[in-house]
Write an enzyme that holds these catalytic residues in place. Structure first.
Site, short mmCIF file in Angstrom:
data_model
loop_
_atom_site.label_atom_id
_atom_site.label_comp_id
_atom_site.label_asym_id
_atom_site.label_seq_id
_atom_site.Cartn_x
_atom_site.Cartn_y
_atom_site.Cartn_z
N CYS A 1 0.82 -1.17 0.00
CA CYS A 1 -0.09 -0.09 -0.06
C CYS A 1 0.78 1.26 0.03
O CYS A 1 2.09 1.04 0.49
CB CYS A 1 -0.74 0.07 1.45
SG CYS A 1 -2.00 -1.21 1.35
N THR A 2 0.32 2.32 -0.70
CA THR A 2 1.06 3.56 -0.54
C THR A 2 0.03 4.92 -0.02
O THR A 2 -1.07 4.60 -0.72
CB THR A 2 1.70 4.09 -1.79
OG1 THR A 2 2.79 3.07 -2.17
CG2 THR A 2 2.42 5.22 -1.47
N ASN B 1 4.85 0.62 3.79
CA ASN B 1 4.52 -0.50 4.78
C ASN B 1 6.14 -0.80 5.63
O ASN B 1 6.20 -1.75 6.10
CB ASN B 1 4.17 -1.78 3.90
CG ASN B 1 3.06 -1.56 3.33
OD1 ASN B 1 3.30 -1.43 2.01
ND2 ASN B 1 1.87 -1.73 3.99
N ARG C 1 9.21 1.28 -2.51
CA ARG C 1 8.34 2.11 -3.09
C ARG C 1 8.33 3.48 -2.66
O ARG C 1 7.96 4.59 -3.27
CB ARG C 1 6.96 1.51 -3.03
CG ARG C 1 6.67 0.27 -3.50
CD ARG C 1 5.47 -0.51 -3.36
NE ARG C 1 5.55 -1.37 -2.28
CZ ARG C 1 5.03 -1.18 -0.93
NH1 ARG C 1 4.05 -0.09 -0.79
NH2 ARG C 1 5.43 -1.95 0.26
#
Lengths: 121, 253
Positions: free
Chosen positions: B1-2, B178, B191
């Site tokens: 997730c971002t 994360n 990321r």
């Protein structure tokens, strides 16, 4: 960049969403918090039932890949309904309502809803 | 997730997120995709939760999931949640729950309760920071005033850290994937760096819903696990979401 992590130059002009990274828009539904918890999700689940059944089946297939005997699914179907009764209101009633409308076993709907905690396993 | 909360140069707050899920849950070799991620995409729905015929909050959800991972309380706050890995994880919480120790909350039930009942950014922040959980998590919260944007890093029992927007210090956005923000992300799953590079390249003067979507569309922030992107503007009470694909070549996570 064609090697992992496939980092690319910062994208521009991707909005409004279009092209190969945009699969589609998302539909809107209303959840009426004045209705009984067991009925709130009826409209959503009635429309999404097929996709929900497919997703649960994919998790079942995955579980059976790990435990071919089917014992893991059996364990979920036997024990998690008991856990449903321990979940706080209104979540317990809402989950039971979803199981009733979708026809998916209650234990498997509970598993989907506590998946975040289970996933850490 | 971002998840990202950014403040533009007029003081407006924009909250965007990619919901990535399905890691190691079956890889479809033919289509080069994760099986569960692909099964989740058709289940993505936008929900308008109403009481007395008034919107209480709005959310992007997976049909069948009664908890909340992404939501907005119009003109009040926005909230997303990202997974946090820890050895003291959810399985311990579940064991305690089964053994009858039930003073903790299930993560997504907490976010749902906050979206439903909290009436301000500060109240939401306090509840997310102080409520005992069954599993660790990151809560990314945006408010409706300048400076109201934060990442709450939670263990099951404690509020470990709170990182807030501080425009005077040049921190015009907060961004979470994360991994704890004070540590390097796993080198196999960074990321954060590409996302921050694009945010910095966009700069505060150009941040908007459009450019936030650009950042969330850049690989590997967009990856094979990404099921949907949601953009929220608290001052307008607006939530919009889009189902995503990641054409090859694309990172599996």
């Amino acid at each position: 960049q064609f090697i992992p992590p496939y980092t690319e130059d910062c994208r521009t002009d991707t909005y409004p969403p279009n092209g190969p990274t945009f699969r589609g828009a998302v539909g809107w539904y209303t959840v009426d918090l004045d209705s009984p918890p067991s009925k709130r999700w009826d409209a959503v689940i009635t429309e999404k039932k097929t996709h929900l059944v497919n997703m649960i089946q994919a998790i079942r297939d995955l579980a059976n890949a790990f435990v071919p005997s089917g014992k893991l699914i059996e364990l979920v179907d036997v024990t998690l309904p008991i856990m449903a009764d321990t979940l706080p209101s209104p979540f317990s009633e809402e989950i039971k309502g979803i199981a009733a409308v979708s026809g998916i076993p209650l234990g498997e709907v509970v598993l989907f809803n506590i998946f975040y905690e289970v996933f850490t396993v | 997730c971002t998840s990202i909360v950014a403040e533009d140069h007029k003081g407006n707050l924009i909250h965007g997120r990619n919901l990535d899920f399905g890691l190691f849950m079956g890889w479809d070799v033919k289509n080069k995709s994760w099986i569960i991620s692909e099964k989740l995409k058709p289940l993505v729905v936008n929900l308008d939760f109403r009481r007395n015929n008034q919107t209480v909050f709005k959310s992007t959800n997976f049909a069948g999931y009664v908890g909340m991972l992404t939501g907005i309380k119009p003109h009040t706050f926005t909230l997303t949640m990202n997974e946090r890995f820890s050895l003291d994880g959810g399985y311990i919480g579940i064991m305690e729950w089964v053994l009858g120790k039930r003073d903790g909350m299930w993560m997504s039930f907490l976010t749902r309760s906050v979206l439903e009942d909290a009436n301000s950014y500060e109240e939401a922040k306090t509840r997310l920071a102080q409520t005992k959980l069954l599993a660790p998590a990151y809560f990314i919260l945006g408010g409706n005033q300048t400076g109201q944007g934060c990442i709450i890093t939670r263990s099951r029992l404690l509020n470990i850290d709170l990182l807030e927007i501080d425009v005077k210090l040049g921190r015009w956005y907060v961004l979470e994937t994360n991994y704890d923000h004070w540590e390097e992300p796993l080198f196999l799953d960074d990321r954060r760096t590409p996302a921050m590079k694009c945010m910095n390249q966009t700069a505060q003067k150009n941040i908007s819903v459009n450019t936030m979507y650009d950042v969330l569309s850049t690989k590997p922030v967009l990856n094979k696990l990404t099921t949907y992107t949601t953009l929220m503007q608290v001052s307008e009470g607006k939530l919009e979401s889009y189902i995503r694909d990641c054409p090859n070549p694309c990172m599996p996570w």
